[in-house]
Design a protein around this motif. Structure first.
Motif, short mmCIF file in Angstrom:
data_model
loop_
_atom_site.label_atom_id
_atom_site.label_comp_id
_atom_site.label_asym_id
_atom_site.label_seq_id
_atom_site.Cartn_x
_atom_site.Cartn_y
_atom_site.Cartn_z
N ALA A 171 4.92 1.20 -11.78
CA ALA A 171 3.71 1.49 -11.96
C ALA A 171 2.82 0.52 -11.02
N TYR A 172 2.18 0.84 -10.19
CA TYR A 172 1.18 0.25 -9.16
C TYR A 172 -0.14 0.03 -10.05
N ARG A 173 -0.53 -1.33 -9.86
CA ARG A 173 -1.66 -1.84 -10.45
C ARG A 173 -2.90 -0.91 -10.16
N LEU A 189 14.24 20.01 -2.59
CA LEU A 189 15.36 19.25 -1.97
C LEU A 189 14.89 18.47 -0.92
N LYS A 190 15.34 17.24 -0.90
CA LYS A 190 14.97 16.05 0.08
C LYS A 190 15.92 15.97 1.20
N PHE A 191 17.29 15.82 0.90
CA PHE A 191 18.35 15.72 1.67
C PHE A 191 19.64 16.49 1.05
N SER A 226 17.22 15.97 -4.80
CA SER A 226 15.80 16.34 -4.78
C SER A 226 14.97 15.49 -5.75
N CYS A 227 13.68 15.87 -5.66
CA CYS A 227 12.48 15.23 -6.35
C CYS A 227 11.80 16.39 -7.01
N VAL A 228 11.20 16.01 -8.01
CA VAL A 228 10.26 17.15 -8.65
C VAL A 228 8.60 16.25 -8.83
N SER A 241 -0.92 14.93 -8.90
CA SER A 241 0.62 14.91 -9.22
C SER A 241 1.09 14.10 -8.05
N ARG A 242 2.45 13.47 -8.04
CA ARG A 242 3.07 12.64 -7.38
C ARG A 242 4.28 13.16 -7.43
N PRO A 243 5.34 12.93 -6.32
CA PRO A 243 6.81 13.03 -6.42
C PRO A 243 7.52 12.03 -7.03
N TYR A 244 8.56 12.38 -7.79
CA TYR A 244 9.49 11.31 -8.52
C TYR A 244 10.77 12.07 -8.45
N THR A 245 11.90 11.11 -8.37
CA THR A 245 13.27 11.52 -8.20
C THR A 245 13.77 11.30 -9.53
N ASP A 249 2.78 16.70 2.10
CA ASP A 249 3.33 17.27 3.23
C ASP A 249 4.82 17.29 3.14
N ASP A 250 5.39 16.09 2.76
CA ASP A 250 6.82 16.03 2.82
C ASP A 250 7.38 17.31 1.77
N ILE A 251 6.82 17.52 0.66
CA ILE A 251 7.38 18.25 -0.19
C ILE A 251 7.02 19.55 0.39
N ASN A 261 0.90 -1.14 0.08
CA ASN A 261 0.01 -0.13 0.06
C ASN A 261 1.25 1.32 -0.13
N HIS A 262 0.25 2.28 -0.11
CA HIS A 262 0.56 3.54 -0.26
C HIS A 262 1.69 3.99 1.11
N THR A 263 1.05 3.91 2.14
CA THR A 263 1.81 4.05 3.36
C THR A 263 3.23 3.23 3.51
C1 LIG Z 1 10.04 12.11 -2.30
C2 LIG Z 1 9.32 10.80 -3.15
C3 LIG Z 1 10.07 10.59 -4.40
C4 LIG Z 1 9.72 9.32 -5.26
N1 LIG Z 1 10.44 9.02 -6.26
C5 LIG Z 1 9.77 7.98 -6.86
C6 LIG Z 1 10.60 7.54 -8.02
O1 LIG Z 1 11.80 8.13 -8.37
N2 LIG Z 1 10.07 6.61 -8.92
C7 LIG Z 1 8.68 5.86 -8.29
O2 LIG Z 1 8.28 4.97 -8.97
N3 LIG Z 1 8.10 6.23 -7.17
C8 LIG Z 1 8.67 7.21 -6.61
N4 LIG Z 1 7.97 7.67 -5.34
C9 LIG Z 1 6.63 7.24 -5.25
C10 LIG Z 1 5.51 8.09 -6.17
O3 LIG Z 1 5.41 9.12 -5.76
C11 LIG Z 1 4.09 7.44 -6.18
O4 LIG Z 1 3.91 7.51 -4.65
C12 LIG Z 1 3.88 6.31 -6.66
O5 LIG Z 1 4.14 6.40 -8.12
C13 LIG Z 1 2.49 5.71 -6.68
O6 LIG Z 1 1.51 6.64 -6.95
P1 LIG Z 1 0.07 6.14 -7.84
O7 LIG Z 1 -0.75 7.43 -7.86
O8 LIG Z 1 0.29 5.69 -9.02
O9 LIG Z 1 -0.47 5.41 -6.48
P2 LIG Z 1 -1.68 5.67 -5.44
O10 LIG Z 1 -2.81 5.82 -6.07
O11 LIG Z 1 -1.01 6.74 -4.45
O12 LIG Z 1 -1.40 4.27 -4.70
C14 LIG Z 1 -0.25 3.44 -4.34
C15 LIG Z 1 -0.74 2.14 -4.16
O13 LIG Z 1 -1.37 2.10 -3.02
C16 LIG Z 1 -2.48 1.38 -3.03
N5 LIG Z 1 -3.42 2.17 -2.52
C17 LIG Z 1 -3.85 3.46 -2.63
N6 LIG Z 1 -5.02 3.64 -1.82
C18 LIG Z 1 -4.92 2.53 -0.95
C19 LIG Z 1 -5.94 2.62 0.11
N7 LIG Z 1 -6.88 3.31 0.80
N8 LIG Z 1 -5.93 1.18 0.86
C20 LIG Z 1 -5.10 0.29 0.48
N9 LIG Z 1 -4.13 0.62 -0.68
C21 LIG Z 1 -4.20 1.77 -1.50
C22 LIG Z 1 -2.72 1.53 -4.67
O14 LIG Z 1 -3.46 0.23 -5.08
C23 LIG Z 1 -1.31 1.43 -5.26
O15 LIG Z 1 -0.88 0.23 -5.33
C24 LIG Z 1 8.31 8.88 -4.63
C25 LIG Z 1 7.76 9.18 -3.68
C26 LIG Z 1 8.37 10.47 -2.76
C27 LIG Z 1 7.59 10.49 -1.49
#
Ligand SMILES: Cc1cc2nc3c(=O)[nH]c(=O)nc-3n(C[C@H](O)[C@H](O)[C@H](O)COP(=O)(O)OP(=O)(O)OC[C@H]3O[C@@H](n4cnc5c(N)ncnc54)[C@H](O)[C@@H]3O)c2cc1C
Length: 292
Positions: free
Chosen positions: A149-151, A176-178, A110-112, A128-132, A44-46, A2-4
């Motif tokens: 890719a998360y399914r 900047l993250k660290f 850093s990430c964007v 939007s989501r952060p990526y490095t 929040d991290d960002i 999961n995301h957490t």
């Molecule tokens: C600083 C930082 C840098 C990052 N850099 C990268 C990087 O370089 N490359 C990279 O691939 N990722 C990176 N990430 C992770 C990225 O930001 C995303 O979190 C990731 O791509 C998932 O996003 P998503 O919108 O596809 O999935 P989300 O929709 O956010 O879900 C993620 C996963 O959690 C599951 N999920 C969602 N909600 C729930 C729920 N309520 N209960 C149970 N499961 C749930 C989904 O099914 C999925 O499998 C980074 C994250 C941070 C914080």
């Protein structure tokens, strides 16, 4: 996962610790720069990092805004010029900067934020989501990402579906993250799980592309199976170029028998646990087993 849990992995990945050195600060390394604790979401991290970035000496120098390809305050759109399968669930994706000589000006590490097109030509869709970025922070012309890719993910499967040469992505940042400072420590231990290797890649670029940086690195990489290990070719070439200064140890939940032939004896079964940290020399004066 999961995301957490994923965010926890990224926090783990950001945990770097000095192995040795007369000015060893142990867990204080990167204090105040690691991914924030207690925040409720990656956004929040960002936000916290934004504050940090403006004060940071590694932030881009104050030259006219036009010379910077990105802005932490506004979204800008960039063409996607390459997208290729990397492993079964990851892709490398490249965006083109405004010109081949445009410098990304990324402070390390850093990430964007990435977002997709909306119906408006002047703004992205709200998700939007952060990526490095994993390309060298000093390499001009392009910015490369490694994206899993998360399914059921909201954004990552849609990023994977983009077509190079046709689609674009919106970028806001960098954040900047660290902060990495060259020669601050003689030796650094990096822990990376899954795509948590991406911030380590930025640091490794910075360390090994600077002839004046003499830092040694032990990188512990955790994955489920050999098929999940990321950037193995790149790590191989870095190992070949810097024997003695870089060690990579892979930890696999499912270690096949016999273990993968590449990287010789560096494959281990299980998680990065206390034993793995001890074997890498964490917390011990003089560094890892056998020293250097
Ligand atoms: C600083 C930082 C840098 C990052 N850099 C990268 C990087 O370089 N490359 C990279 O691939 N990722 C990176 N990430 C992770 C990225 O930001 C995303 O979190 C990731 O791509 C998932 O996003 P998503 O919108 O596809 O999935 P989300 O929709 O956010 O879900 C993620 C996963 O959690 C599951 N999920 C969602 N909600 C729930 C729920 N309520 N209960 C149970 N499961 C749930 C989904 O099914 C999925 O499998 C980074 C994250 C941070 C914080």
């Amino acid at each position: 996962m999961n995301h957490t849990a994923h965010r926890r992995l990224h926090r783990l990945a950001a945990c770097c610790q000095s192995l040795r050195g007369s000015h060893c600060q142990g867990a204080d390394f990167f204090k105040g720069r690691s991914l924030s604790t207690g925040s409720k979401s990656s956004t929040d991290d960002i936000t916290i990092s934004k504050t940090t970035q403006t004060k940071d000496p590694l932030s881009p120098p104050p030259t006219p805004a036009a010379s910077f390809p990105f802005s932490p305050n506004e979204w800008r759109r960039f063409p996607l010029v390459a997208s290729a399968d990397h492993t079964h669930d990851t892709k490398t994706m490249d965006v083109a900067l405004p010109s081949p000589s445009t410098h990304p000006n990324l402070p390390v590490a850093s990430c964007v934020l990435l977002a997709l097109d909306s119906s408006s030509p002047t703004s992205p869709s709200p998700l939007s989501r952060p990526y490095t970025p994993i390309s060298s922070p000093t390499a001009p012309g392009r910015l490369s990402f490694l994206i899993k890719a998360y399914r059921d993910g909201a954004l990552s499967p849609r990023l994977h579906a983009l077509q190079a040469g046709k689609d674009g992505v919106w970028i806001k940042g960098p954040f900047l993250k660290f902060k990495y400072s060259k020669n601050q420590f003689k030796s650094i231990l990096m822990l990376a799980a899954g795509t948590g290797i991406t911030p380590m890649v930025q640091c490794l670029h910075a360390i090994f592309s600077d002839p004046e940086d003499h830092t040694s690195v032990t990188l512990l990489v955790a994955n489920r199976s050999p098929e999940d290990v990321l950037l193995l070719d790149w790590l191989d070439s870095l190992l070949a170029q810097h024997p003695g200064r870089l060690e990579v140890r892979h930890y696999l939940e499912r270690l096949p028998s016999p273990p993968p032939s590449r990287h010789g004896p560096s494959w281990h079964a299980g998680f990065i646990d206390e034993g793995a940290l001890r074997a890498a020399g964490a917390g011990r004066e003089g560094g890892r087993e056998g020293g250097r």
